[in-house]
Scaffold this motif. Structure first.
Motif, mmCIF file in Angstrom:
data_model
loop_
_atom_site.group_PDB
_atom_site.id
_atom_site.type_symbol
_atom_site.label_atom_id
_atom_site.label_comp_id
_atom_site.label_asym_id
_atom_site.label_seq_id
_atom_site.Cartn_x
_atom_site.Cartn_y
_atom_site.Cartn_z
ATOM 1 N N ALA A 30 0.847 -1.189 0.000
ATOM 2 C CA ALA A 30 0.000 0.000 0.000
ATOM 3 C C ALA A 30 0.882 1.240 0.000
ATOM 4 C CB ALA A 30 -0.919 0.018 1.223
ATOM 5 N N THR A 31 0.374 2.276 -0.606
ATOM 6 C CA THR A 31 1.068 3.549 -0.627
ATOM 7 C C THR A 31 0.070 4.651 -0.323
ATOM 8 O OG1 THR A 31 2.607 4.909 -1.923
ATOM 9 C CG2 THR A 31 0.729 3.964 -3.083
ATOM 10 N N LEU A 32 0.549 5.730 0.280
ATOM 11 C CA LEU A 32 -0.350 6.800 0.695
ATOM 12 C C LEU A 32 -0.003 8.096 -0.033
ATOM 13 C CD1 LEU A 32 -2.754 7.409 2.507
ATOM 14 C CD2 LEU A 32 -1.175 8.237 4.227
ATOM 15 N N ILE A 33 -1.007 8.649 -0.697
ATOM 16 C CA ILE A 33 -0.860 9.919 -1.398
ATOM 17 C C ILE A 33 -1.424 11.002 -0.484
ATOM 18 C CG2 ILE A 33 -1.350 11.167 -3.520
ATOM 19 C CD1 ILE A 33 -2.115 8.433 -4.782
ATOM 20 N N LEU A 34 -0.538 11.727 0.188
ATOM 21 C CA LEU A 34 -0.986 12.795 1.084
ATOM 22 C C LEU A 34 -1.157 14.079 0.286
ATOM 23 C CD1 LEU A 34 0.889 12.485 4.499
ATOM 24 C CD2 LEU A 34 -1.572 12.586 4.122
ATOM 25 N N LEU A 35 -2.289 14.736 0.492
ATOM 26 C CA LEU A 35 -2.641 15.919 -0.285
ATOM 27 C C LEU A 35 -2.896 17.113 0.622
ATOM 28 C CD1 LEU A 35 -5.296 14.160 -2.549
ATOM 29 C CD2 LEU A 35 -2.947 14.708 -3.215
ATOM 30 N N GLU A 36 -2.619 18.291 0.085
ATOM 31 C CA GLU A 36 -3.003 19.528 0.765
ATOM 32 C C GLU A 36 -3.354 20.574 -0.280
ATOM 33 O OE1 GLU A 36 0.011 21.479 3.014
ATOM 34 O OE2 GLU A 36 1.263 21.929 1.275
ATOM 35 N N ARG A 37 -4.231 21.506 0.095
ATOM 36 C CA ARG A 37 -4.553 22.628 -0.770
ATOM 37 C C ARG A 37 -3.786 23.854 -0.285
ATOM 38 N NH1 ARG A 37 -9.729 20.157 -1.075
ATOM 39 N NH2 ARG A 37 -10.274 19.702 -3.253
ATOM 40 N N ARG A 38 -3.018 24.447 -1.212
ATOM 41 C CA ARG A 38 -2.230 25.624 -0.853
ATOM 42 C C ARG A 38 -2.163 26.550 -2.063
ATOM 43 N NH1 ARG A 38 4.031 24.904 0.276
ATOM 44 N NH2 ARG A 38 3.243 23.089 1.418
ATOM 45 N N ASP A 39 -2.431 27.816 -1.826
ATOM 46 C CA ASP A 39 -2.367 28.834 -2.892
ATOM 47 C C ASP A 39 -3.224 28.451 -4.096
ATOM 48 O OD1 ASP A 39 -0.516 30.226 -1.322
ATOM 49 O OD2 ASP A 39 1.169 29.123 -2.189
ATOM 50 N N GLY A 40 -4.391 27.887 -3.806
ATOM 51 C CA GLY A 40 -5.341 27.594 -4.862
ATOM 52 C C GLY A 40 -5.046 26.358 -5.685
ATOM 53 N N GLU A 41 -4.091 25.523 -5.254
ATOM 54 C CA GLU A 41 -3.786 24.308 -5.996
ATOM 55 C C GLU A 41 -3.578 23.148 -5.034
ATOM 56 O OE1 GLU A 41 -0.262 24.975 -8.277
ATOM 57 O OE2 GLU A 41 0.967 25.454 -6.533
ATOM 58 N N VAL A 42 -3.706 21.934 -5.557
ATOM 59 C CA VAL A 42 -3.507 20.741 -4.756
ATOM 60 C C VAL A 42 -2.051 20.304 -4.874
ATOM 61 C CG1 VAL A 42 -4.133 18.326 -4.437
ATOM 62 C CG2 VAL A 42 -5.895 20.002 -5.027
ATOM 63 N N ARG A 43 -1.443 20.029 -3.731
ATOM 64 C CA ARG A 43 -0.057 19.552 -3.694
ATOM 65 C C ARG A 43 -0.014 18.152 -3.099
ATOM 66 N NH1 ARG A 43 4.027 24.367 -3.332
ATOM 67 N NH2 ARG A 43 2.741 26.082 -4.118
ATOM 68 N N VAL A 44 1.004 17.410 -3.478
ATOM 69 C CA VAL A 44 1.150 16.022 -3.047
ATOM 70 C C VAL A 44 2.526 15.837 -2.423
ATOM 71 C CG1 VAL A 44 1.936 15.358 -5.358
ATOM 72 C CG2 VAL A 44 1.029 13.623 -3.799
ATOM 73 N N THR A 164 -0.493 -3.455 -5.330
ATOM 74 C CA THR A 164 -0.449 -2.192 -4.587
ATOM 75 C C THR A 164 -1.777 -1.468 -4.624
ATOM 76 O OG1 THR A 164 1.906 -1.960 -5.112
ATOM 77 C CG2 THR A 164 0.755 0.002 -4.331
ATOM 78 N N ARG A 165 -2.236 -1.065 -3.457
ATOM 79 C CA ARG A 165 -3.413 -0.201 -3.348
ATOM 80 C C ARG A 165 -2.917 1.213 -3.068
ATOM 81 N NH1 ARG A 165 -3.737 -5.818 -2.419
ATOM 82 N NH2 ARG A 165 -5.905 -6.502 -2.648
ATOM 83 N N PHE A 166 -3.307 2.136 -3.938
ATOM 84 C CA PHE A 166 -2.957 3.545 -3.771
ATOM 85 C C PHE A 166 -4.087 4.221 -3.012
ATOM 86 C CE2 PHE A 166 -0.520 2.057 -7.334
ATOM 87 C CZ PHE A 166 0.679 2.767 -7.298
ATOM 88 N N LEU A 167 -3.779 4.705 -1.818
ATOM 89 C CA LEU A 167 -4.757 5.382 -0.973
ATOM 90 C C LEU A 167 -4.375 6.860 -0.867
ATOM 91 C CD1 LEU A 167 -4.830 2.689 1.846
ATOM 92 C CD2 LEU A 167 -6.429 2.903 -0.056
ATOM 93 N N ALA A 168 -5.353 7.701 -0.601
ATOM 94 C CA ALA A 168 -5.093 9.136 -0.458
ATOM 95 C C ALA A 168 -5.718 9.640 0.837
ATOM 96 C CB ALA A 168 -5.644 9.916 -1.651
ATOM 97 N N ALA A 169 -5.141 10.725 1.359
ATOM 98 C CA ALA A 169 -5.687 11.389 2.538
ATOM 99 C C ALA A 169 -5.270 12.852 2.497
ATOM 100 C CB ALA A 169 -5.185 10.736 3.821
ATOM 101 N N TRP A 170 -6.081 13.699 3.088
ATOM 102 C CA TRP A 170 -5.723 15.114 3.189
ATOM 103 C C TRP A 170 -4.790 15.324 4.375
ATOM 104 C CZ3 TRP A 170 -6.718 17.969 -0.890
ATOM 105 C CH2 TRP A 170 -7.787 17.621 -1.716
ATOM 106 N N ARG A 171 -4.023 16.372 4.301
ATOM 107 C CA ARG A 171 -3.005 16.635 5.329
ATOM 108 C C ARG A 171 -3.612 16.814 6.714
ATOM 109 N NH1 ARG A 171 2.112 20.778 4.521
ATOM 110 N NH2 ARG A 171 3.310 20.130 6.368
#
Length: 245
Positions: A30-44, A164-171
């Motif tokens: 498994a892998t985790l894609i951590l995301l955040e919104r900053r300055d109007g765009e999504v970052r990883v 592999t399962r690709f999972l995502a979560a917000w910061r």
């Protein structure tokens, strides 16, 4: 990568995976894609693997790794959302306990490689080595913020093969961020990259494919609601195919 023949996939991934005789059965990962919104765009969040690693040396990747059977025995503050659990279990025909272990392995690897503890501030005790940091910092792991983004099985003919399962979560799912990073030191140059910039980095082919899928999903569902469509990449009759779970 959808529709590519095995020869085309081998050529595309020659710099990512060691080719050769490998295991017939891929191992859960498994892998985790951590995301955040900053300055109007999504970052990883991405980090570079050390050049000395045998698996994808020098590549920018998401935190992640192989699922440990012990991960399934870790208590959580909150379990997977029912829609996410259904996606993980039904398509792969696995038990909820195994799906939970896979999700927890993504959380553990994110701590070990990036020093980010996903969960709730609460008393937590364990004897499992990979989870001692959660006990030390009083964080109970939580899975309710995880979203299933994609699944990919390494094609045959690799020294290592993973399902592999690709999972995502917000910061904001992160309860504690360790300033020194993770204890294993497997990832260096950790950085929060805009999605478009991440796709231009030195990344494995499948990582670029998943980032493209994520961009499209965010366009249609900016909140990443539970139960969204999950693309599944695997080799079928000598051709790499994309299916929806």
């Amino acid at each position: 990568m959808d529709g590519m023949t095995r020869t085309e996939v081998d050529k595309a991934e020659a710099k990512d995976f060691a080719l050769g005789k490998g295991p017939l059965r891929p191992r859960d990962a498994a892998t985790l894609i951590l995301l955040e919104r900053r300055d109007g765009e999504v970052r990883v969040l991405m980090g570079r693997r050390h050049a000395r690693h045998a698996f994808m040396p020098g590549k920018f990747v998401f935190p992640g790794g192989r699922t440990d059977p012990e991960d399934g025995r870790i208590p959580v503050a909150q379990d997977l959302h029912p829609d996410e659990q259904a996606k993980l279990t039904s398509a792969a025909r696995i038990a909820p306990a195994r799906a939970r272990a896979i999700a927890l392995s993504a959380v553990r690897e994110t701590y070990e490689e990036a020093g980010l503890l996903i969960g709730r501030a609460a008393s937590f005790q364990t004897r499992q080595a990979g989870w001692l940091g959660f006990a030390e910092h009083n964080v109970a792991p939580a899975l309710d913020g995880l979203r299933y983004i994609a699944r990919a099985i390494t094609p045959p003919g690799r020294v290592r093969r993973f399902d592999t399962r690709f999972l995502a979560a917000w910061r904001d799912s992160v309860a504690v961020e360790l300033p020194q990073g993770g204890p294993t030191g497997e990832l260096e140059e950790l950085a929060w990259l805009p999605l478009a910039e991440a796709r231009q980095a030195d990344i494995p082919a499948i990582t670029g494919t998943v980032l493209g899928e994520l961009e499209q999903r965010l366009t249609e569902d900016p909140l990443l609601r539970p139960g969204g469509p999950v693309p599944f990449y695997r080799m079928v009759r000598n051709r790499f195919v994309r299916e929806l779970l």
